[in-house]
Design a protein around this motif. Structure first.
Motif: not given
Length: 245
Positions: A182, A186-187, A190, A196, A216-217, A219-220
């Protein structure tokens, strides 16, 4: 049966009659008889949902001291098992053409292998990102298969494994990503330039990972409706015990 390590094995089980069709992402429950009772567990199917002559491929981890897996690992090839028909609502959306993001911990990668294999057999491959978190390099599941697709271009897949115990001596030489799966979402997405708004995510693993990965997803930038999940067990209710035959 193929043993990838001393605690990880790919096994193929074949019912006596015709193999019951299934949807990619579903699981079968297998049971080992102990006395007059069956000890049983559900396992996601890793094989393609097409061409069922070979039965179901499963991906098992030996839990030393566990109630079920020591029994299963001790069985010889050809031993009989109790096999219940496939079921489960964690299934692939075959008509969805968005980028597939598969987030898993450990053997949770199995249903995603089934999804990709099925799409390949249907001649409808999807751009797929496999994010898989394990403790040790030797535990990276289906690495030859997915990285083989990646190298050859046979399937548009990218495998991004991560090691949660990078300082362990058995992981010496690892130069890939580190941390729980998890923590890299994001990194990794990205770095791969994943939009997304053009992606759908499937999550499979322990409940703590699922909760964190959802956050996290989101947030992405993925919408809640684009995140699908399968928990190994309800939080606080890891499976134990036996059932009557």
């Amino acid at each position: 049966r193929v043993d990838d390590t001393d605690t990880l094995a790919r096994v193929w089980i074949k019912p006596d009659g015709a193999t019951t069709p299934f949807e990619p992402g579903q699981y079968v429950t297998i049971g080992v008889k102990v006395g007059e009772k069956f000890v049983q567990r559900p396992y996601s199917i890793a094989s393609s949902a097409r061409g069922l002559d070979g039965g179901y491929e499963l991906y098992l981890r030996l839990v030393r001291g566990g109630a079920f897996t020591p029994l299963a690992f001790a069985l010889p090839v050809g031993h009989r098992l109790r096999v219940l028909a496939p079921k489960g609502k964690f299934t692939m959306e075959p008509a969805d053409t968005r980028v597939q993001i598969y987030v898993s911990s450990g053997t949770g990668i199995a249903p995603f292998v089934s999804m990709a294999r099925t799409l390949a057999d249907d001649g409808a491959p999807r751009r797929s990102i496999f994010l898989n978190g394990v403790s040790y390099v030797s535990d990276i599941g289906y690495r030859d298969l997915i990285e083989g697709w990646q190298r050859s271009g046979a399937y548009p897949a990218t495998y991004v494994p991560t090691i949660s115990r990078p300082t362990d001596p058995s992981n010496v030489g690892w130069t890939g990503r580190t941390g729980r799966v998890e923590s890299i979402i994001r990194t990794a997405l990205g770095d791969l330039g994943i939009d997304p708004g053009q992606a759908i995510a499937y999550l499979c693993g322990n409940p703590e990972m699922i909760v964190a990965a959802e956050q996290e997803l989101a947030g992405y930038g993925l919408a809640a409706g684009a995140i699908h999940k399968e928990l190994y067990w309800p939080a606080g209710k890891q499976p134990t015990g036996a059932t009557e035959p």
